[in-house]
Design a protein around this motif. Structure first.
Motif, short mmCIF file in Angstrom:
data_model
loop_
_atom_site.label_atom_id
_atom_site.label_comp_id
_atom_site.label_asym_id
_atom_site.label_seq_id
_atom_site.Cartn_x
_atom_site.Cartn_y
_atom_site.Cartn_z
N PHE A 35 0.81 -1.22 0.00
CA PHE A 35 0.00 0.00 0.00
C PHE A 35 0.85 1.27 0.00
O PHE A 35 0.32 2.35 -0.20
N CYS A 36 2.16 1.13 0.19
CA CYS A 36 3.06 2.27 0.00
C CYS A 36 3.22 2.60 -1.48
O CYS A 36 3.70 3.68 -1.83
N LEU A 58 -2.36 -1.15 7.12
CA LEU A 58 -2.25 0.27 7.47
C LEU A 58 -2.36 1.19 6.26
O LEU A 58 -1.95 2.35 6.30
N GLY A 59 -2.95 0.67 5.19
CA GLY A 59 -3.07 1.45 3.96
C GLY A 59 -3.80 2.76 4.13
O GLY A 59 -3.43 3.77 3.50
N ASP A 60 -4.82 2.80 4.97
CA ASP A 60 -5.58 4.05 5.18
C ASP A 60 -4.69 5.12 5.81
O ASP A 60 -4.78 6.30 5.44
N LEU A 61 -3.85 4.71 6.75
CA LEU A 61 -2.94 5.66 7.39
C LEU A 61 -1.84 6.09 6.41
O LEU A 61 -1.46 7.26 6.37
N ILE A 62 -1.36 5.15 5.63
CA ILE A 62 -0.30 5.46 4.66
C ILE A 62 -0.79 6.44 3.62
O ILE A 62 -0.12 7.43 3.30
N GLN A 63 -1.98 6.20 3.10
CA GLN A 63 -2.52 7.00 2.01
C GLN A 63 -3.41 8.16 2.47
O GLN A 63 -3.84 8.99 1.67
N LYS A 64 -3.72 8.18 3.78
CA LYS A 64 -4.56 9.24 4.36
C LYS A 64 -5.94 9.30 3.70
O LYS A 64 -6.51 10.37 3.47
N LYS A 65 -6.48 8.10 3.42
CA LYS A 65 -7.83 7.99 2.87
C LYS A 65 -8.28 6.54 2.98
O LYS A 65 -7.47 5.64 3.24
N GLU A 66 -9.56 6.32 2.78
CA GLU A 66 -10.10 4.97 2.77
C GLU A 66 -9.61 4.25 1.52
O GLU A 66 -9.79 4.74 0.39
N THR A 67 -8.99 3.10 1.70
CA THR A 67 -8.41 2.40 0.55
C THR A 67 -9.18 1.14 0.15
O THR A 67 -9.08 0.71 -0.99
N ALA A 68 -9.96 0.57 1.05
CA ALA A 68 -10.66 -0.67 0.73
C ALA A 68 -11.54 -0.55 -0.51
O ALA A 68 -11.54 -1.46 -1.36
N PRO A 69 -12.32 0.54 -0.69
CA PRO A 69 -13.17 0.61 -1.89
C PRO A 69 -12.40 0.58 -3.20
O PRO A 69 -12.95 0.17 -4.23
N LEU A 70 -11.13 0.97 -3.17
CA LEU A 70 -10.33 0.99 -4.39
C LEU A 70 -10.01 -0.42 -4.89
O LEU A 70 -9.62 -0.59 -6.05
N LEU A 71 -10.17 -1.41 -4.02
CA LEU A 71 -9.83 -2.79 -4.37
C LEU A 71 -10.97 -3.52 -5.05
O LEU A 71 -10.77 -4.61 -5.60
N GLU A 72 -12.15 -2.94 -5.06
CA GLU A 72 -13.33 -3.62 -5.59
C GLU A 72 -13.15 -3.99 -7.05
O GLU A 72 -12.77 -3.17 -7.88
N GLY A 73 -13.41 -5.26 -7.36
CA GLY A 73 -13.31 -5.74 -8.72
C GLY A 73 -11.89 -6.01 -9.19
O GLY A 73 -11.69 -6.52 -10.30
N LEU A 74 -10.91 -5.69 -8.36
CA LEU A 74 -9.51 -5.86 -8.74
C LEU A 74 -8.80 -6.93 -7.94
O LEU A 74 -7.93 -7.62 -8.46
N VAL A 75 -9.13 -7.06 -6.67
CA VAL A 75 -8.42 -7.95 -5.75
C VAL A 75 -9.37 -9.03 -5.24
O VAL A 75 -10.49 -8.73 -4.83
N ASP A 76 -8.91 -10.28 -5.29
CA ASP A 76 -9.72 -11.40 -4.82
C ASP A 76 -9.55 -11.69 -3.34
O ASP A 76 -10.47 -12.15 -2.68
N ALA A 127 5.03 3.33 12.61
CA ALA A 127 5.29 4.78 12.67
C ALA A 127 4.12 5.53 13.30
O ALA A 127 4.30 6.66 13.77
N TYR A 128 2.95 4.91 13.33
CA TYR A 128 1.73 5.58 13.80
C TYR A 128 1.41 5.29 15.27
O TYR A 128 0.37 5.71 15.77
N GLY A 129 2.27 4.55 15.96
CA GLY A 129 2.03 4.25 17.35
C GLY A 129 0.85 3.32 17.55
O GLY A 129 0.47 2.57 16.65
N GLU A 130 0.24 3.39 18.72
CA GLU A 130 -0.84 2.48 19.06
C GLU A 130 -2.09 2.69 18.22
O GLU A 130 -2.94 1.80 18.12
N ALA A 131 -2.23 3.85 17.59
CA ALA A 131 -3.39 4.11 16.72
C ALA A 131 -3.42 3.15 15.53
O ALA A 131 -4.47 2.94 14.91
N ALA A 132 -2.29 2.54 15.23
CA ALA A 132 -2.21 1.65 14.07
C ALA A 132 -3.13 0.44 14.23
O ALA A 132 -3.70 -0.04 13.24
N PHE A 133 -3.29 -0.06 15.43
CA PHE A 133 -4.05 -1.29 15.63
C PHE A 133 -5.52 -1.09 15.25
O PHE A 133 -6.09 -1.89 14.51
N ASP A 134 -6.13 -0.01 15.74
CA ASP A 134 -7.52 0.25 15.39
C ASP A 134 -7.68 0.52 13.90
O ASP A 134 -8.69 0.14 13.30
N ALA A 135 -6.68 1.17 13.30
CA ALA A 135 -6.72 1.42 11.85
C ALA A 135 -6.68 0.10 11.09
O ALA A 135 -7.38 -0.06 10.09
#
Length: 202
Positions: free
Chosen positions: A76-77, A105-123, A144-152
């Motif tokens: 996701f980087c 941690l793709g949402d934190l890396i990209q600073k946006k919701e990333t799951a919808p971008l995978l629709e139809g592309l990733v199995d 790099a994001y500390g404990e906030a990473a787990f909930d993300a």
């Protein structure tokens, strides 16, 4: 020789980047050799999508049941390249299953919701859970994001379910059995399968 693509078992793996926001205590990045057919997974530069697509010409993609985005770095980087390569594979090799191995941690890396971008592309998306709670996750993966990473990570996993047919958590078997059981209960609560991976130092 650094490899963009490498084989491991019957799968073809795509190595997009060295970059990762975590410094996991068990990470295979500490290995100096490659993995599977790769001489080395350390990239001299992040390949463009065109470079990855060009590298496919060295392989008969019809021989592989699945391609997997997984290298020394976090896919996701290199999200734009990942999505472009997926679009290429979807249009030209429809029989191939596509999986992404990620730290979630793709949402934190990209600073946006990333799951919808995978629709139809990733199995399939395989997410490294690796700990039963935020404090232990931070200690083991050192994000790099500390404990906030787990909930993300948990949010990303749940967010993937409407967009990706198969979503799973993974943990390595070096965890104490008590922690493995807590991880199992957490996965069951979120209705996401948990796979326990054998830890190998190579």
């Amino acid at each position: 020789m650094t490899e963009i693509l490498y084989t491991y078992g019957d799968k073809l793996y795509i190595n997009l980047t060295n970059r990762c926001p975590c410094r996991c205590t068990f990470c295979i990045r500490s290995q100096t050799d490659g993995l599977g057919s790769a001489d080395s997974l350390w990239l001299e530069h992040d390949p463009s999508a065109k470079e990855v697509i060009a590298a496919f010409s060295s392989y008969d993609l019809s021989q592989f049941p699945e391609v997997v985005f997984c290298g020394y770095g976090e896919p996701f980087c290199a999200l734009d390249q990942l999505l472009e390569v997926c679009r290429y594979l979807r249009s030209s090799h429809k029989q191939l299953k596509i999986r992404v191995n990620t730290n979630g941690l793709g949402d934190l890396i990209q600073k946006k919701e990333t799951a919808p971008l995978l629709e139809g592309l990733v199995d399939s998306v395989s997410i490294s859970l690796n700990a039963p709670n935020a404090a232990q996750y931070a200690a083991v993966t050192r994000p790099a994001y500390g404990e906030a990473a787990f909930d993300a990570l948990l949010h990303f996993a749940v967010s993937c379910k409407p967009f990706v047919p198969n979503v799973q958590f993974t943990i390595v078997d070096v965890l104490p059995e008590t922690e493995i059981q807590v991880c199992r209960r957490l996965a069951e609560k979120l209705e996401i399968p948990l796979r326990i991976r054998h830890f190998s130092q190579g």
